[in-house]
Design an enzyme around this catalytic site. Structure first.
Site, PDB file in Angstrom:
ATOM      1  N   SER A 227       0.838  -1.197   0.000  1.00 49.23           N
ATOM      2  CA  SER A 227       0.000   0.000   0.000  1.00 49.23           C
ATOM      3  C   SER A 227       0.868   1.240   0.000  1.00 49.23           C
ATOM      4  CB  SER A 227      -0.883   0.019   1.249  1.00 49.23           C
ATOM      5  OG  SER A 227      -0.107   0.331   2.403  1.00 49.23           O
ATOM      6  N   ASP A 228       0.312   2.352  -0.451  1.00 45.91           N
ATOM      7  CA  ASP A 228       0.936   3.630  -0.137  1.00 45.91           C
ATOM      8  C   ASP A 228       0.728   3.858   1.360  1.00 45.91           C
ATOM      9  OD1 ASP A 228       2.210   6.051  -0.335  1.00 45.91           O
ATOM     10  OD2 ASP A 228       1.043   6.735  -2.059  1.00 45.91           O
ATOM     11  N   TRP A 229       1.532   4.719   1.940  1.00 44.27           N
ATOM     12  CA  TRP A 229       1.526   4.870   3.395  1.00 44.27           C
ATOM     13  C   TRP A 229       0.182   5.436   3.859  1.00 44.27           C
ATOM     14  CZ3 TRP A 229       5.270   2.415   1.787  1.00 44.27           C
ATOM     15  CH2 TRP A 229       6.346   2.004   2.587  1.00 44.27           C
ATOM     16  N   GLY A 231      -2.678   4.071   3.086  1.00 42.24           N
ATOM     17  CA  GLY A 231      -3.608   3.978   1.975  1.00 42.24           C
ATOM     18  C   GLY A 231      -4.615   2.845   2.039  1.00 42.24           C
TER      19      GLY A 231
END
Length: 740
Positions: A227-229, A231
């Protein structure tokens, strides 16, 4: 590495592996031999934080080489250069004890207002994909994992964690997924990072179609999806969709949710096992970080300088103003000359090992220089007094070089307009009114408007954000020590309103509609005949090149090979970008007037010639057929064009391709026109309709094109109900059987 045995682990242990151990590391599991993996930001340099962690660049990081960001590297059109930068970043990652570099970013520049455009390569998926793949190969050659991002349709910062990018399937495939597809299938990155945004209402991190069906099943991706941080909203849904690792962590709440879902029968434990194995495989990569090695700072700074010079685009050069003659009296104006803007803000902010200022680099080359700041980079000070000082500095010199730029390209917000700050424009115009020759150097993370002052100056250089060695690189290009060879990887419009996304960017009520479809950037401008200030692919040189002897050989039903001879007809060594475009109207969809389908950058000595050979594979001619759910090469004529830019074609040759022989599958809901166009069904249907007709009736039917056009769009089953149609559902079903 042997297959990781999840059978020996408890469900809780497996779930714990799927969220981070802290902000920058994965969760270790010592008894299973799974070490913590260190991840860090760094598409253009390592942002290793050891004290204080964040994903927006607030806390300090360890010193590292700041290479040119992607906005600059995109304008190099140089895959070899991108690979060398990747290798160097990989070496520094190992020296800093980093396993994973979160990059490159290959999202498309849909709008010039996107605040993160400085981290992305181009408005064209081929340029983005080719350079991104090269960077990944270079980085991973050092044993460090790449994480290509942000997957997918992540093209704005406004409401970035909630916005739904509403985009049709053909546009998604041809524009917004294409660069990711190239990187994944050609460079095999270890990791793909899911984007924050939604796509057609579904969060990217929870999209099974995107993360499993497209990424894994179609493209064959075998690595890990992160995931993006911050996200992930629904951890169970994300895991079921194909997202393996949630960052940052630890996240006991989400881990417990995964355990509960498995025990309640709502989540297959096999999915947890598969994701745990991928995390373990990442931890077990053969090449481990080497924190004992020193960063070769001087060597990497030299590479950063070489790379930066390769990225500079000479936009305008009237009266041969550049290169600067030896000993010419100069006024250098603009605070960016003394305090350069060399990178953007946010998660990719690098603590540079050193920074070269253009002013000092120009002075070091022996030019007599008068300097005036002209303006302040923070907008403080007395604009009128600073402008008057700049005008005085321009008196009595031969050339004035004005450095202007934006005050902070950064992640997290989009721009509202394309204009340079008004005080900087006023300084440019004041200096140009006095100096015999005026050169403007742009330091920006994306395109800016050149209107209102473009015609007042003699030369313009797009310096982008060039990394820590950009000052020396600009001095080399200004003086001719390096011949400019950059080409625009994004169009510079005359007006923001001309951009195809203008009416829909950045969206409203939680949705942004990609209404321009595939007509992004130059595809739009060239197709509708809309003038731009400088087109995609444009860039001047201090030497001249000639293109001749274009030949195109058809090598199969859907492939060809292009050969063209390029000569350096000037007096300086230089690099030239060969741009190959394909133009066609073949197929059942609206095609852009031309699309970039191959490119390469070559270096030629004065008088040297070289024949360049570039293959055009199937995808160079294909469009995505949404009805057939596949890439299709339509039979027909294609024009192969060599362009100095997307707007200027210097050679072309037509070819004919047999394309895909297989016809579109028919159903009773297919249009009657599609039935008639089918090579098998068409003649059979025609014969059935004409059964019992007289010769006169046959001739009349064949001649009545208006009637055929009128009925062509009617679904076949509805066509049967028109009076006088002598065909039944059984007849059509029999014809369908004959097509299979």
């Amino acid at each position: 590495m042997q297959q990781f045995d999840t059978a020996a682990l408890s469900l809780e242990e497996k779930a714990s592996l799927l969220s981070g151990g802290d902000f920058w590391s994965t969760q270790p599991l010592d008894r299973a031999g799974v070490r913590a993996v260190v991840l860090t930001d760094g598409p253009h340099g390592i942002r290793r934080q050891k004290a204080g962690a964040d994903h927006l660049g607030f806390h300090a990081s360890e010193p590292a080489t700041c290479f040119p960001p992607a906005v600059a590297v995109g304008s190099s059109w140089d895959a070899e250069l991108a690979a060398r930068i990747g290798e160097a970043v990989g070496r520094e990652a190992r020296a800093h004890g980093v396993d994973v570099v979160l990059g490159p970013g290959v999202n498309i520049k849909r709008s010039p207002l996107c605040g993160r455009n400085f981290e992305y390569y181009s408005e064209d998926p081929l340029v983005s994909g080719a350079l991104g793949a090269a960077f990944v190969r270079g980085l991973q050659s050092q044993g460090v994992a790449a994480s290509v991002k942000h997957f997918a349709a992540n093209n704005q910062e406004t409401d970035r964690m909630r916005i739904s990018a509403d985009v049709d399937e053909r546009t998604l495939r041809e524009i917004y997924l294409a660069a990711f597809e190239r990187v994944v299938t050609e460079a095999r990155p270890a990791i793909v990072m899911a984007a924050y945004n939604r796509i057609n209402g579904v969060p990217a991190a929870e999209s099974r179609r995107l993360l499993t069906e497209v990424l894994r099943e179609e493209w064959g991706f075998e690595g890990l999806v992160v995931s993006d941080w911050g996200g992930v909203g629904d951890r169970v849904a994300a895991l079921a969709a194909g997202l393996d690792l949630q960052m940052p962590g630890p996240d006991a709440v989400h881990d417990a949710a995964v355990v509960r879902a498995v025990r309640a029968g709502g989540l297959d434990e096999a999915l947890v096992d598969a994701s745990a194995r991928r995390v373990a495989a990442l931890a077990g990569r053969a090449a481990t970080p080497d924190a004992e090695s020193a960063v070769p700072a001087a060597e990497h700074h030299a590479l950063a300088c070489e790379a930066a010079a390769d990225c500079v685009v000479l936009l305008k050069n009237d009266k041969y103003t550049l290169p600067l003659a030896e000993g010419v009296r100069l006024a250098v104006i603009g605070e960016f000359a003394a305090r350069p803007q060399f990178q953007g803000g946010g998660s990719s902010l690098v603590a540079a090992t050193r920074v070269d200022a253009p002013l000092e680099a120009i002075r070091a080359l022996g030019h007599p220089v008068t300097y005036a700041p002209g303006f302040t980079t923070d907008g403080t000070g007395d604009p009128e007094a600073l402008r008057e000082e700049a005008a005085r500095a321009a008196c009595g010199v031969e050339v004035a070089v004005v450095f202007v730029g934006l005050r902070g390209d950064t992640e997290g917000s989009d721009r509202e307009h394309l204009d340079l700050p008004a005080d900087q424009v006023a300084v440019v115009r004041a200096v140009a009114a006095i100096a015999p020759r005026t050169v403007v150097v742009l330091s920006t993370g994306g395109v800016v408007s050149l209107e209102g002052w473009h015609d007042d100056v003699d030369a313009i250089m797009a310096g982008w954000l060039l990394g820590q060695a950009g000052g020396a690189a600009l001095a080399d290009v200004l003086t001719g020590a390096v011949n400019p060879s950059g080409r625009l990887a994004e169009s510079i419009p005359l007006r923001l309103e001309d951009n195809p996304s203008y009416l829909t960017f950045p969206g409203e009520a939680g949705h942004v509609r990609y209404g321009e479809g595939v007509m992004v950037g130059y595809r739009h401008y060239e197709t509708v005949g809309r003038a731009v200030r400088y087109p995609f692919g444009h860039g001047l040189s201090y030497t001249t090149f000639e293109t001749e002897e274009l030949t195109v050989d058809v090598t199969d039903d859907d492939t060809a090979t292009v050969r063209v001879r390029v000569s350096n007809t000037g007096e300086r060594a230089g690099k030239h970008v060969v741009q190959v475009y394909v133009a066609t109207s073949a197929g059942r969809v609206r095609r852009p007037v031309r699309e970039l389908r191959a490119f390469t950058k070559i270096s030629l000595a004065p008088g040297e010639s070289r024949t360049v050979e570039l293959p055009l594979e199937r995808r160079a001619f294909a469009y995505y057929d949404v009805e057939a759910c596949r890439w299709t090469v339509a039979p027909g004529e294609y024009t192969i064009q060599i362009g100095e830019s997307a707007a200027r074609v210097v050679a072309e040759q037509k070819i004919t391709l047999a394309g895909d022989a297989a016809a579109t599958a028919l159903t009773l809901d297919s249009a009657i026109g599609d039935w008639f166009a089918h090579p098998v069904a068409g003649p059979l249907l025609q014969e059935a309709l004409m059964a019992g007709a007289t010769e006169e009736q046959r001739r009349q039917a064949e001649a009545d094109s208006d009637l055929m056009e009128m009925v062509a769009s009617i679904p076949a089953r509805q066509y049967l109900h028109f009076p006088g149609v002598p065909v039944t559902t059984d007849d059509l079903t029999e014809i369908l059987e004959a097509t299979r």
